[in-house]
Structure formats: C-alpha cells, structure tokens
Design a protein around this motif. Sequence first.
Motif, short mmCIF file in Angstrom:
data_model
loop_
_atom_site.label_atom_id
_atom_site.label_comp_id
_atom_site.label_asym_id
_atom_site.label_seq_id
_atom_site.Cartn_x
_atom_site.Cartn_y
_atom_site.Cartn_z
N THR A 51 -19.70 -30.69 -52.21
CA THR A 51 -18.55 -30.81 -53.03
C THR A 51 -17.24 -31.44 -52.64
O THR A 51 -16.82 -32.74 -52.87
CB THR A 51 -18.01 -29.63 -53.96
OG1 THR A 51 -19.24 -29.17 -54.41
CG2 THR A 51 -17.26 -30.14 -54.78
N CYS A 55 -15.82 -35.35 -53.17
CA CYS A 55 -14.54 -35.70 -53.84
C CYS A 55 -13.68 -36.69 -52.70
O CYS A 55 -13.13 -37.52 -53.14
CB CYS A 55 -13.45 -34.51 -53.97
SG CYS A 55 -13.92 -33.44 -55.24
N GLN A 58 -15.29 -40.21 -53.26
CA GLN A 58 -14.61 -40.75 -54.58
C GLN A 58 -13.06 -41.11 -54.59
O GLN A 58 -12.68 -42.11 -54.81
CB GLN A 58 -14.85 -39.51 -55.57
CG GLN A 58 -14.56 -40.37 -57.01
CD GLN A 58 -14.83 -39.44 -58.26
OE1 GLN A 58 -15.48 -38.26 -58.11
NE2 GLN A 58 -14.40 -39.82 -59.39
N TYR A 59 -12.30 -40.19 -53.97
CA TYR A 59 -11.09 -40.42 -54.19
C TYR A 59 -10.21 -41.27 -52.79
O TYR A 59 -9.21 -41.42 -52.97
CB TYR A 59 -10.27 -39.33 -54.33
CG TYR A 59 -10.64 -38.72 -55.86
CD1 TYR A 59 -10.25 -39.27 -57.01
CD2 TYR A 59 -11.67 -37.66 -56.03
CE1 TYR A 59 -10.54 -39.04 -58.36
CE2 TYR A 59 -11.86 -37.18 -57.39
CZ TYR A 59 -11.55 -37.60 -58.29
OH TYR A 59 -11.99 -37.40 -59.80
#
Length: 81
Positions: A51, A55, A58-59
């Motif tokens: 996870t 993240c 993506q960011y």
Amino acid sequence: MRDANEGLVLGLLDRSETSDHVGVYRLMAKKGAGFVAALDECIGEMLEDGTIDDCIKQYVGADFMWNGDYSASGTSTVAGK
C-alpha cells in the motif's frame, strides 16, 4: 488522526525546503503519544502489502518507491517494535 489527537499538527514542507533531501519521509509525534504503537503497526502492514508503494507511486512518483528494499528505513520508537 489529527482530529483524534488534540494538538497534533499535520503539514507538508514545500519542495524548496526539501530539495536536498530526496526520498526522505518522516513521521513525528509528541513523546509518549498513545497512537504511535498503532501507527507503527499500520505502517508495517502497509509496507508488507504494498500500500505504501502504491501511494508513493501515485502521489510522489515511481522513482521513490521502496520496492521491497527497506534498508534505508528507520525503526520504531516503541520498544519491541
């Protein structure tokens, strides 16, 4: 987390303040904060199941993903973790 812990401040540093620190992530809490053990456990689970990397990709960007290499990671401040 902020709402559940009175006085907790969350924020992001501007890129100009972090340009010399590529890929550095830190979480800080008031000494003795009751949520630290639960947060450590949660982060451990997120590292194991990917996870965190999802993240980050993506960011932040794929170049900053852990990809299973935690050799540069810090350690828990909670005894026994």
